[in-house]
Design an enzyme around this catalytic site. Structure first.
Site, PDB file in Angstrom:
ATOM      1  N   GLU A 284     -25.761  -5.698  15.105  1.00  0.00           N
ATOM      2  CA  GLU A 284     -24.940  -6.720  15.764  1.00  0.00           C
ATOM      3  C   GLU A 284     -25.148  -6.734  17.277  1.00  0.00           C
ATOM      4  OE1 GLU A 284     -20.944  -5.912  14.277  1.00  0.00           O
ATOM      5  OE2 GLU A 284     -21.362  -7.074  12.475  1.00  0.00           O
ATOM      6  N   ASP A 363     -18.985  -5.174   4.186  1.00  0.00           N
ATOM      7  CA  ASP A 363     -18.175  -4.956   5.384  1.00  0.00           C
ATOM      8  C   ASP A 363     -16.679  -4.917   5.095  1.00  0.00           C
ATOM      9  OD1 ASP A 363     -17.447  -4.585   7.952  1.00  0.00           O
ATOM     10  OD2 ASP A 363     -18.126  -6.521   8.708  1.00  0.00           O
ATOM     11  N   GLU A 391      -8.708  -5.197   9.308  1.00  0.00           N
ATOM     12  CA  GLU A 391      -9.464  -6.378   9.717  1.00  0.00           C
ATOM     13  C   GLU A 391      -9.491  -7.447   8.627  1.00  0.00           C
ATOM     14  OE1 GLU A 391     -13.487  -5.568  10.909  1.00  0.00           O
ATOM     15  OE2 GLU A 391     -13.940  -7.683  11.237  1.00  0.00           O
TER      16      GLU A 391
HETATM   17  O1  GCW Z   1     -16.514  -5.400  10.471  1.00  0.00           O
HETATM   18  C1  GCW Z   1     -17.337  -5.598  11.553  1.00  0.00           C
HETATM   19  C2  GCW Z   1     -16.420  -6.018  12.644  1.00  0.00           C
HETATM   20  C3  GCW Z   1     -16.938  -5.719  14.019  1.00  0.00           C
HETATM   21  C4  GCW Z   1     -17.332  -4.243  14.056  1.00  0.00           C
HETATM   22  C5  GCW Z   1     -18.411  -4.021  13.021  1.00  0.00           C
HETATM   23  C6  GCW Z   1     -18.845  -2.560  12.959  1.00  0.00           C
HETATM   24  C7  GCW Z   1     -17.149  -2.702  15.876  1.00  0.00           C
HETATM   25  O2  GCW Z   1     -16.135  -7.384  12.488  1.00  0.00           O
HETATM   26  O3  GCW Z   1     -15.912  -5.999  14.930  1.00  0.00           O
HETATM   27  O4  GCW Z   1     -17.752  -3.840  15.335  1.00  0.00           O
HETATM   28  O5  GCW Z   1     -17.941  -4.373  11.766  1.00  0.00           O
HETATM   29  O6  GCW Z   1     -18.392  -1.882  12.058  1.00  0.00           O
HETATM   30  O7  GCW Z   1     -19.628  -2.124  13.771  1.00  0.00           O
END
Ligand code: GCW
Length: 674
Positions: A284, A363, A391
């Site tokens: 990311e 995720d 989240e």
């Molecule tokens: O779930 C996603 C999140 C990001 C997060 C990423 C990760 C810290 O939306 O905000 O970044 O995973 O785990 O690195």
């Protein structure tokens, strides 16, 4: 030492120490954590009229002693075992009116003390044959996604739903070490022994925590230390460039290696018990070894080499995937990414590298299969990462008790019924979770979300604990000691609202394991097609005929092949795939009949009506419980439940309407679909 004013005491209200504080205690042994134990008991004794001594003849009701103490008095000497109790373990026994906690190390005394707190009066009744307790998991770690600076998009805490950070505010340490100490104490009481204090997305200011702002980290380490918690730091892979002024961060470059060695040496000069680095690389947008044509083993080993002389570890995250995928490209499957990147590297990581793997392949969705990476790397130390911060599970506005989900993850047997489970695989190793704590007076925004933090710690200590029993512990510590009303009703109310709340949440959100369908960006509330034509790799492929992701080997992305048998076969098979994961693994017509006997479309309608109704029922239960809880807490939870009910109805209506419009299939029960 106790909780600061205006901050909720969570599972350590003063009353939880009444049983200990009203008795005569001996604390025998030296060391920082033995001092902590003594201070805890002294504080409780001052409040409840008991006493605590460091030496001398009794009589005592409670003896907390190190086995290394010169002479163990009475019962303590009698129950002392021949074999080792172990670093953090303790022996708990009661004989002849004396309760004894014995430990080889001061940390064991601290955990033993908190065990006695959990037992309350039961610790001082009858006889108790010696029980040996020790943690199943060696490092029980929380990661904070806290930024030092307020990030323009993600704020002070990335995916934080409990106000600001307990550590940082507006670019500087928050400076409220009393609060941090109270936090350390809560964490120790549920078994946590490691913490990473900044976000894995390491931005400009945060990169300096490693160097010129190391003092800020040291100040936190000083506060966590007396509670047996080691501090870790998230670092940028590009640190040599970003804060070191080197032209490269190439892991095979000699100057880069030397830079990391020097910097790490300084870290240990400042924080001798520093835990290590956490790294999100090539993920990311974070920098990583790919920029230099190197792989993740090269990257991780670079940092591991620098940490090795001091016993430090690297938590190297396996959350690596292409977040700029072309949605038209059906061959790229985000679920495959971690395994494809890391499984070929098995055996190449130094032994102080811990590969930190999210529990599911995508995720932190409310329902995912267990990540195949966990079973694919026998020659690598693997940590499983859970997400306590909600989240994708209601953002601490919805009640969603996550322990049942984590328990399922930990109980999953990658090689089938006769093989090890995930708890075995992380046993002796690491379990990590993303914290849900902020500077909110209730710590977690939603007061009932405290249970998730507590449960994570307890499961990390003992992964086979029953989530309902953990909830009982949490209720009995948090609410019962100070309760004045009908405590049975109080317990019942919380169980009714919380026990099944994760499944309730699952029912009214994305169906059958397909995931997402959340609003892009902030991830709260429904948006069925929100991610459908984006680069993020999280699609459901619904059309007029059907829905789901074909991840089979026969006709799909081949992801099922990343599992060993039997799961490679079970997930591949439309007939055998568990219903709750069907759309994760298969694209099926709406009329497909599930193992439950229902069609997919009818299942979607039924679960969404049921889930929203269960949320409403939780709201009613809570309203009936007014008077059983502190009024301010009751009011806060009531407001949140109102929002949950509203949001659950929104989910229900959007999901049902979407699939009704796509499929044209009416609800068999004729309920109103807008
Ligand atoms: O779930 C996603 C999140 C990001 C997060 C990423 C990760 C810290 O939306 O905000 O970044 O995973 O785990 O690195």
């Amino acid at each position: 030492m106790t909780t600061p004013d205006r901050v909720h005491p969570a599972w350590l209200p003063p009353e939880a120490f009444r049983a200990i504080g009203s008795r005569r205690t001996l604390v025998l042994g030296d060391g920082l954590l033995a001092e902590t134990v003594h201070d805890e008991v002294a504080q409780a004794s001052a409040r409840y009229g008991g006493s605590v001594r460091r030496a001398g003849d009794g009589p005592y009701d409670l003896v907390l002693a190190l086995t290394t103490a010169e002479a163990l008095p009475g019962v303590a000497g009698e129950v002392r075992p021949d074999s080792a109790i172990g670093d953090e373990g303790y022996l708990l026994a009661r004989r002849d009116g004396v309760t004894v906690v014995l430990a080889d190390e001061p940390a064991g005394l601290l955990y033993g003390l908190f065990h006695v707190v959990r037992l309350g009066e039961r610790a001082f009744a009858g006889e108790r044959p010696a029980e040996h307790h020790r943690p199943a998991v060696r490092r029980r770690m929380l990661d904070h996604w806290d930024n030092v600076d307020v990030h323009p998009v993600m704020g002070q805490v990335e995916r934080g739903y409990a106000g600001g950070s307990v550590f940082w505010r507006d670019g500087a340490p928050r400076g409220d070490l009393v609060r941090v100490r109270a936090y350390a104490r809560l964490l120790a009481a549920c078994g946590i022994n490691a913490i990473s204090v900044n976000n894995v997305n390491v931005h400009a200011t945060e990169a300096h925590l490693l160097t010129d702002r190391l003092g800020d980290v040291a100040a936190l380490a000083d506060v966590f230390r007396p509670y047996g918690i080691r501090v870790h730091l998230s670092v940028s892979f590009a640190s040599p460039v970003v804060v070191g002024g080197l032209p490269t961060s190439d892991p095979l470059d000699e100057d880069v290696r030397k830079w990391w060695a020097d910097v790490t040496g300084r870290v240990y000069d400042t924080i001798p018990d520093f835990g290590g680095y956490v790294v999100k690389a090539d993920s990311e947008g974070q920098p990583g070894p790919f920029a230099y044509g190197r792989d993740h083993a090269d990257g991780a080993n670079l940092l591991a080499e620098a940490l090795a002389p001091y016993g430090g570890v690297v938590h190297w995250r396996a959350f690596v995937y292409n977040h700029r995928q072309d949605w038209r490209d059906r061959s790229t499957d985000r679920a495959r990414a971690a395994y494809d990147h890391f499984a070929p590297l098995d055996g190449r990581f130094r032994d102080n590298v811990i590969l930190q793997v999210k529990h599911g392949p995508i995720d932190f969705q409310p329902r995912e299969p267990v990540s195949p990476v966990i079973a694919a790397m026998p020659a690598t130390r693997v940590a499983v990462e859970l997400q306590v911060t909600q989240e994708y599970t209601g953002q601490q506005r919805h009640v969603c008790y996550l322990a049942p989900m984590w328990r399922e993850v930990l109980g999953f047997r990658p090689w089938g019924a006769d093989g090890s489970d995930v708890a075995d695989l992380v046993g002796g190793g690491d379990l990590v979770a993303v914290s849900n704590v902020g500077d909110d007076p209730y710590w977690t925004g939603h007061p009932l979300a405290q249970a998730n933090l507590y449960a994570f710690g307890r499961l990390a200590w003992e992964p086979r604990l029953d989530p309902v029993a953990i909830l009982d512990e949490w209720i009995d510590l948090t609410f019962v000691p100070a309760a004045t009303g009908d405590t049975e009703r109080l317990r019942r109310t919380l169980h009714e609202i919380m026990d099944d709340s994760w499944r309730t949440y699952e029912r009214y959100t994305a169906p059958l394991g397909v995931g997402f369908m959340v609003r892009p960006g902030h991830h709260y509330g429904p948006d069925v097609d929100g991610y459908e034509y984006t680069p993020w790799g999280t699609y459901h492929f619904a059309d007029r005929d059907g829905v789901g992701v074909d991840r089979t080997r026969a006709t799909g992305t081949g992801f099922t092949g990343q599992y060993p048998p039997p799961w490679s076969e079970v997930y591949e098979s439309l007939a055998d795939c568990p219903d709750e994961l069907l759309l994760f693994f298969h694209h099926v017509p709406y009329g497909h009949v599930l193992r439950s006997g229902s069609t997919v479309i009818q299942h979607i309608y039924d679960t969404h009506f049921a889930g929203a109704e269960q949320a409403a029922e939780a709201g009613r239960r809570w309203e009936e419980a007014v008077g059983l809880f502190d009024p301010a807490l009751h009011a806060r939870v009531k407001d949140l439940l109102d929002e949950q009910v509203r949001c659950a109805e929104e989910w229900r209506d959007q999901i049902n309407a979407y699939f009704f419009r796509k499929s044209g299939v009416p609800d068999a029960h004729g309920r109103r679909i807008p």
